[in-house]
Design a protein around this motif. Sequence first.
Motif, PDB file in Angstrom:
ATOM      1  N   GLY A  24       0.893  -1.205   0.059  1.00 18.19           N
ATOM      2  CA  GLY A  24      -0.095  -0.172   0.038  1.00 18.19           C
ATOM      3  C   GLY A  24       0.792   1.101  -0.022  1.00 18.19           C
ATOM      4  N   LEU A  25       1.951   1.135  -0.354  1.00 24.94           N
ATOM      5  CA  LEU A  25       3.034   2.624  -0.457  1.00 24.94           C
ATOM      6  C   LEU A  25       2.934   3.368  -1.723  1.00 24.94           C
ATOM      7  N   LEU A  26       2.819   2.568  -2.674  1.00 27.93           N
ATOM      8  CA  LEU A  26       2.362   2.972  -4.219  1.00 27.93           C
ATOM      9  C   LEU A  26       1.721   2.176  -4.858  1.00 27.93           C
ATOM     10  N   THR A  27       1.096   2.855  -6.108  1.00 31.48           N
ATOM     11  CA  THR A  27       0.280   2.350  -6.862  1.00 31.48           C
ATOM     12  C   THR A  27       0.973   1.607  -8.091  1.00 31.48           C
ATOM     13  N   THR A  28       0.200   0.742  -8.765  1.00 28.44           N
ATOM     14  CA  THR A  28       0.713   0.108 -10.007  1.00 28.44           C
ATOM     15  C   THR A  28       1.031   1.022 -11.069  1.00 28.44           C
ATOM     16  N   GLU A  29       0.284   2.169 -10.996  1.00 27.46           N
ATOM     17  CA  GLU A  29       0.226   3.382 -11.925  1.00 27.46           C
ATOM     18  C   GLU A  29       1.626   4.018 -11.688  1.00 27.46           C
ATOM     19  N   GLN A  30       1.808   4.262 -10.590  1.00 30.09           N
ATOM     20  CA  GLN A  30       3.274   4.841  -9.953  1.00 30.09           C
ATOM     21  C   GLN A  30       4.258   4.126 -10.599  1.00 30.09           C
ATOM     22  N   VAL A  31       4.315   2.534 -10.358  1.00 30.31           N
ATOM     23  CA  VAL A  31       5.396   1.775 -10.863  1.00 30.31           C
ATOM     24  C   VAL A  31       5.479   2.022 -12.396  1.00 30.31           C
ATOM     25  N   ARG A  32       4.419   2.039 -13.013  1.00 31.47           N
ATOM     26  CA  ARG A  32       4.462   2.067 -14.622  1.00 31.47           C
ATOM     27  C   ARG A  32       5.148   3.453 -15.079  1.00 31.47           C
ATOM     28  N   ARG A  33       4.673   4.583 -14.298  1.00 36.37           N
ATOM     29  CA  ARG A  33       5.395   5.637 -14.514  1.00 36.37           C
ATOM     30  C   ARG A  33       6.820   5.531 -14.544  1.00 36.37           C
ATOM     31  N   VAL A  34       7.194   5.116 -13.416  1.00 39.74           N
ATOM     32  CA  VAL A  34       8.675   5.139 -13.085  1.00 39.74           C
ATOM     33  C   VAL A  34       9.454   4.252 -14.208  1.00 39.74           C
ATOM     34  N   ASN A  35       8.787   2.984 -14.547  1.00 42.34           N
ATOM     35  CA  ASN A  35       9.222   2.157 -15.488  1.00 42.34           C
ATOM     36  C   ASN A  35       9.478   2.911 -16.756  1.00 42.34           C
ATOM     37  N   GLU A  36       8.390   3.576 -17.067  1.00 50.84           N
ATOM     38  CA  GLU A  36       8.340   4.309 -18.511  1.00 50.84           C
ATOM     39  C   GLU A  36       9.602   5.068 -18.387  1.00 50.84           C
ATOM     40  N   ARG A  37       9.824   6.166 -17.557  1.00 49.88           N
ATOM     41  CA  ARG A  37      10.992   7.064 -17.405  1.00 49.88           C
ATOM     42  C   ARG A  37      11.968   6.257 -17.387  1.00 49.88           C
ATOM     43  N   ALA A  38      12.254   5.116 -16.825  1.00 47.85           N
ATOM     44  CA  ALA A  38      13.345   4.359 -17.019  1.00 47.85           C
ATOM     45  C   ALA A  38      13.837   3.934 -18.435  1.00 47.85           C
TER      46      ALA A  38
END
Length: 183
Positions: free
Chosen positions: A60-74
């Motif tokens: 519950g510390l971050l959302t899948t959408e946040q992970v996706r955005r971080v992955n997209e940036r990387a």
Amino acid sequence: MSGVRAVLFDRDGTLVADVPYNGDPDRVRLLPGAARAVRLAREHGLATGVVSNQSGVGRGLLTTEQVRRVNERADRLLGGLDTWVFCPHAPEAGCDCRKPRPGLIRTAAGRLGVDPADCVVIGDIAADVLAAEAAGARGVLVPNPATAPDEVARYLDRSAPDLPTAVRAILRHTELQDGGRSR
């Protein structure tokens, strides 16, 4: 390592600086040699992907959408990889995808259209190497200061000092096995 058709990288601590539970794309920083290693693999015809535990979602510390955005940036910073697969579960969930289990590697290999046995997984901790082994792939450890000393000692024969060296070793060994036909 004959038959290598894909290189799967761990994300945090391997390709990008490990920012615990990072949900902010602006905090993504490539580690030295990461873009070069991905480019080298791609230039030699290998598919590339990322396999990453992201337990912050399950906690519950971050959302899948946040992970996706971080992955997209990387992904943009790395020049584009062929697939990104992550486990959103907390460690106690008992899922098959969380490293050291084989699910992430099998899923990534399937998306790339290759057999897991034709993949090499590069990561910074034992769970990466163990997940590779569990899936029938090969694992390479690229330790960093956070890698446990016993893991470094355990995988000394399957380690490299940095990502470009790891990829060059994979390519060199592959070429020796197939007589230079891997290109």
